[in-house]
Scaffold this active site. Structure first.
Site, PDB file in Angstrom:
ATOM      1  N   CYS A 193      56.726  39.327  42.087  1.00  0.00           N
ATOM      2  CA  CYS A 193      55.726  39.316  41.017  1.00  0.00           C
ATOM      3  C   CYS A 193      55.254  37.897  40.694  1.00  0.00           C
ATOM      4  O   CYS A 193      54.083  37.687  40.374  1.00  0.00           O
ATOM      5  CB  CYS A 193      56.270  40.000  39.772  1.00  0.00           C
ATOM      6  SG  CYS A 193      57.860  39.382  39.220  1.00  0.00           S
ATOM      7  N   HIS A 237      60.057  39.602  34.882  1.00  0.00           N
ATOM      8  CA  HIS A 237      58.729  39.877  35.448  1.00  0.00           C
ATOM      9  C   HIS A 237      57.795  38.720  35.117  1.00  0.00           C
ATOM     10  O   HIS A 237      58.074  37.904  34.224  1.00  0.00           O
ATOM     11  CB  HIS A 237      58.202  41.184  34.848  1.00  0.00           C
ATOM     12  CG  HIS A 237      57.026  41.767  35.572  1.00  0.00           C
ATOM     13  ND1 HIS A 237      56.986  41.899  36.935  1.00  0.00           N
ATOM     14  CD2 HIS A 237      55.838  42.243  35.111  1.00  0.00           C
ATOM     15  CE1 HIS A 237      55.827  42.444  37.287  1.00  0.00           C
ATOM     16  NE2 HIS A 237      55.115  42.661  36.197  1.00  0.00           N
ATOM     17  N   ASP A 253      48.203  42.562  35.161  1.00  0.00           N
ATOM     18  CA  ASP A 253      49.455  42.578  35.923  1.00  0.00           C
ATOM     19  C   ASP A 253      49.131  42.926  37.370  1.00  0.00           C
ATOM     20  O   ASP A 253      49.132  44.102  37.752  1.00  0.00           O
ATOM     21  CB  ASP A 253      50.441  43.581  35.324  1.00  0.00           C
ATOM     22  CG  ASP A 253      51.835  43.437  35.905  1.00  0.00           C
ATOM     23  OD1 ASP A 253      51.970  42.758  36.942  1.00  0.00           O
ATOM     24  OD2 ASP A 253      52.785  43.991  35.332  1.00  0.00           O
TER      25      ASP A 253
END
Length: 287
Positions: A193, A237, A253
């Protein structure tokens, strides 16, 4: 909190904000010194009704920031400890957190904030080091020059490129060279991520859109017996925020476009990586 539990994909726990990029690494925006006044941007709820009441049990992580859901506009309630806004939509403790801390707060899950950004702040959040990531820079210019492409259409076009361009979220992404955004978009095409959020934020800046990275946690696991959510290091994250005139900061995201199972499901990172690990430290659990 009581009532209907929130969906897992709604749960973003905000940690340090990374807005300084040297071509390879993102670093955290310095917090305002404790003796100076900092105000978090005002938060506007996008739907009526009370916010989500929640309580956090935070393990010691030896840093000053509190783990709170996005967005928590009012200070969390702690016993015998004052908190202050960081200026970046977070809440800070006067001392590093070295013992288990429990606090209550209220979150707005659909919100708008940060509409007031000076021209100087916008320029800083578009900055890229000279000579770095030239192919991502060209890609951003190309997106910007597409006919009829406003900011929202540009962002959507970049997100659409991720699931169709062969990008993956692997167990091991390999070693990245110095031009990390170029490597993700054109060479390696896989990453955690933090790699995906970084490459996306660089692309946004290349297209003239102010952008930064937010580190923290996403999701967690809900115990059906007592209704408590447990957030672990494996839930660490990173995501992007982009700034759009008359809308303010908007969470994007991009990992969800590459690996939908990583966001709002139980697919776990083995350990926090790179920028996340250095930013969030070691928050072992929160309920």
């Amino acid at each position: 909190g009581g009532g209907v539990p929130p969906a897992q994909q709604q749960l973003y726990y905000r940690g340090p904000v990374l807005s300084h990029f040297d071509g390879r690494n993102w670093t955290a925006t310095p917090f305002t010194p404790w003796g100076r006044q900092a105000n978090n941007p005002p938060v506007e709820a996008l739907e009526p009704g009370p916010g989500l009441e929640y309580e956090v049990t935070l393990e010691p992580h030896r840093q000053r920031w509190l783990l709170t859901l996005e967005a928590t506009p009012q200070p969390p309630v702690l016993a015998q400890r004052s908190v202050r806004p960081s200026g970046q939509a977070q809440w800070m403790s006067p001392q590093p957190i070295t013992e288990v801390l429990r606090y209550q707060a209220q979150a707005i899950l659909r919100f708008r904030y940060g509409e007031q950004l000076t021209a100087q702040e916008q320029a800083q959040l578009r900055q890229l080091p000279a000579g770095s990531n030239p192919r991502a820079l060209a890609m951003g210019h190309q997106l910007r020059q597409a006919p009829g492409q406003d900011e929202q259409a540009l962002i959507a076009a970049a997100l659409c490129h991720l699931p169709t361009g062969g990008y993956t979220y692997p167990l091991t992404p390999g070693v990245y060279p110095s031009d990390t955004a170029d490597a993700f978009w054109f060479d390696i095409q896989r990453g955690f991520c933090e790699h995906i959020a970084s490459a996306f934020a660089v692309l946004m800046r290349s297209a003239g859109i102010p952008a930064r990275i937010v580190t923290g946690y996403q999701g967690g696991e809900r115990n059906a017996v007592d209704g408590l959510w447990t957030v672990r290091q494996s839930d660490a994250h990173a995501w992007a925020e982009v700034w759009i005139a008359e809308r303010g900061w908007v969470r994007v995201d991009p990992t969800g476009a590459v690996a939908p199972g990583r966001v709002g499901a139980f697919e776990r990172l083995s350990i926090p990586q790179g920028a996340i690990a250095s930013a969030v430290g070691n928050v072992i659990g929160a309920n």
